[in-house]
Design an enzyme around this catalytic site. Sequence first.
Site, PDB file in Angstrom:
ATOM      1  N   GLN A  52       5.646   3.285  10.880  1.00 18.87           N
ATOM      2  CA  GLN A  52       5.203   2.953   9.671  1.00 18.87           C
ATOM      3  C   GLN A  52       3.705   2.812   9.679  1.00 18.87           C
ATOM      4  O   GLN A  52       3.026   2.802   8.533  1.00 18.87           O
ATOM      5  CB  GLN A  52       5.824   1.856   8.842  1.00 18.87           C
ATOM      6  CG  GLN A  52       5.431   0.521   9.335  1.00 18.87           C
ATOM      7  CD  GLN A  52       6.350  -0.590   8.495  1.00 18.87           C
ATOM      8  OE1 GLN A  52       7.556  -0.606   9.000  1.00 18.87           O
ATOM      9  NE2 GLN A  52       5.788  -1.393   7.759  1.00 18.87           N
ATOM     10  N   ASP A  57       4.457  -6.601  -1.506  1.00 17.34           N
ATOM     11  CA  ASP A  57       4.982  -5.410  -1.346  1.00 17.34           C
ATOM     12  C   ASP A  57       5.409  -4.714  -2.368  1.00 17.34           C
ATOM     13  O   ASP A  57       6.683  -4.371  -1.973  1.00 17.34           O
ATOM     14  CB  ASP A  57       5.452  -5.189   0.193  1.00 17.34           C
ATOM     15  CG  ASP A  57       4.522  -5.655   1.429  1.00 17.34           C
ATOM     16  OD1 ASP A  57       3.245  -5.187   1.492  1.00 17.34           O
ATOM     17  OD2 ASP A  57       4.741  -6.631   2.165  1.00 17.34           O
ATOM     18  N   LEU A 117       3.983 -14.438  11.503  1.00 12.34           N
ATOM     19  CA  LEU A 117       4.931 -15.136  10.383  1.00 12.34           C
ATOM     20  C   LEU A 117       3.847 -16.173   9.567  1.00 12.34           C
ATOM     21  O   LEU A 117       2.906 -17.035  10.311  1.00 12.34           O
ATOM     22  CB  LEU A 117       6.022 -16.062  10.709  1.00 12.34           C
ATOM     23  CG  LEU A 117       7.042 -14.921  11.463  1.00 12.34           C
ATOM     24  CD1 LEU A 117       8.132 -15.880  11.748  1.00 12.34           C
ATOM     25  CD2 LEU A 117       7.340 -13.870  10.431  1.00 12.34           C
ATOM     26  N   HIS A 133       6.543 -15.474   4.464  1.00 11.39           N
ATOM     27  CA  HIS A 133       7.818 -15.048   5.034  1.00 11.39           C
ATOM     28  C   HIS A 133       8.762 -16.520   5.200  1.00 11.39           C
ATOM     29  O   HIS A 133      10.023 -16.255   4.704  1.00 11.39           O
ATOM     30  CB  HIS A 133       7.558 -14.779   6.698  1.00 11.39           C
ATOM     31  CG  HIS A 133       6.781 -13.431   7.146  1.00 11.39           C
ATOM     32  ND1 HIS A 133       5.279 -13.652   7.525  1.00 11.39           N
ATOM     33  CD2 HIS A 133       6.886 -12.169   6.755  1.00 11.39           C
ATOM     34  CE1 HIS A 133       4.885 -12.397   7.674  1.00 11.39           C
ATOM     35  NE2 HIS A 133       5.857 -11.620   7.325  1.00 11.39           N
ATOM     36  N   GLY A 189       9.444  -9.786   0.137  1.00  9.80           N
ATOM     37  CA  GLY A 189       8.289 -10.293  -0.949  1.00  9.80           C
ATOM     38  C   GLY A 189       8.003  -9.298  -2.041  1.00  9.80           C
ATOM     39  O   GLY A 189       7.762  -7.902  -1.555  1.00  9.80           O
ATOM     40  N   GLU A 190       7.358  -9.754  -3.043  1.00 10.88           N
ATOM     41  CA  GLU A 190       6.891  -8.922  -4.111  1.00 10.88           C
ATOM     42  C   GLU A 190       5.319  -8.563  -3.870  1.00 10.88           C
ATOM     43  O   GLU A 190       4.885  -7.680  -4.633  1.00 10.88           O
ATOM     44  CB  GLU A 190       6.789  -9.672  -5.443  1.00 10.88           C
ATOM     45  CG  GLU A 190       8.330  -9.777  -5.976  1.00 10.88           C
ATOM     46  CD  GLU A 190       8.381 -10.657  -7.156  1.00 10.88           C
ATOM     47  OE1 GLU A 190       7.642 -11.279  -7.636  1.00 10.88           O
ATOM     48  OE2 GLU A 190       9.821 -10.704  -7.743  1.00 10.88           O
ATOM     49  N   MET A 242       7.508  -8.120  10.399  1.00 13.60           N
ATOM     50  CA  MET A 242       6.866  -7.562  11.772  1.00 13.60           C
ATOM     51  C   MET A 242       6.155  -8.713  12.462  1.00 13.60           C
ATOM     52  O   MET A 242       5.139  -8.479  13.158  1.00 13.60           O
ATOM     53  CB  MET A 242       5.863  -6.613  11.197  1.00 13.60           C
ATOM     54  CG  MET A 242       6.454  -5.337  10.508  1.00 13.60           C
ATOM     55  SD  MET A 242       5.650  -3.815  10.615  1.00 13.60           S
ATOM     56  CE  MET A 242       4.246  -4.119   9.608  1.00 13.60           C
TER      57      MET A 242
END
Length: 280
Positions: free
Chosen positions: A61, A150, A33, A37, A147-148, A30
């Site tokens: 979302q 999230d 950055l 990212h 990414g972990e 989104m």
Amino acid sequence: MKVFSTIQETTAYLGKLRNEGKSIGFVPTMGALHEGHLSLMRCAKKENDVLVVSIFVNPIQFNNAEDLKKYPRTLEGDIKKLETVQCNVLFAPDTDEMYPEKVDRQYDFGQLDKVMEGAFRPGHFNGVAIVVKKLFDIVQPDSAYFGEKDFQQLAIIKKLVEIENIPVQIVSCPIVREPDGLAMSSRNRLLNEKERKIAPFIYQTLQEAKRRRHHICANPLRQMIINRFEGNEHFRLEYFDIVDDKTLQPINAWNNEVGTVACVAVWLGDVRLIDNIRII
Ligand code: PAF
């Protein structure tokens, strides 16, 4: 780097590359950055012939209009960062391009979206799933990188790929942290100077949970960490939980056979931050 804002240009260009036998690694974002990212992008670049990134602040979302309004939008700076990782294609559509018509698909993720983020942000994961499915249809990547940080989103996306039978490999990458431990997030730039100094408390408290796991049972540890967050006047705790990494359901006893992650969401001033740490 090619920059496209329409679906048609993007699919036409990527179609050609695919016909030449090139593999596509995709990082959906989104924008706003940061190093987190960029680490996904470096990984995607290394493992594929072509790196495609999308930047789209997905309105469906966001369950909170204010949150959507203040979400950072920094396209020019983002483009410069994308050049440093040799991104090949940026897809940056606007809302009309992505949603010319109202979308009303409802996904059934079972219990996965009933807890944690799903419980506090109704409709959030449905909105994530709709946009990710649409982006996958457009980009048709061989691999997509998430990414972990999230953690729950990652579980939802794996489930989405299963439900929709999408031929893409989902690659998860570790959380990238600031030197003081704060997990990198686009939202960090919304913190004021004082809040930024306080923010590392989140990771310090998660580390404490991890350290104590050998000395205390799961339920009292959960309560102890909740008390820790609630006892800090700067934070408003939304949830802290210790969960099974596959089902995301709370665990009540340690079991070395069950992957276990501690997850937290807190408000620091007007900024909502999430983080997690692997316990087992
Ligand atoms: O993690 C994010 O930035 C977003 O949820 C995603 C996956 C790009 C979908 O909008």
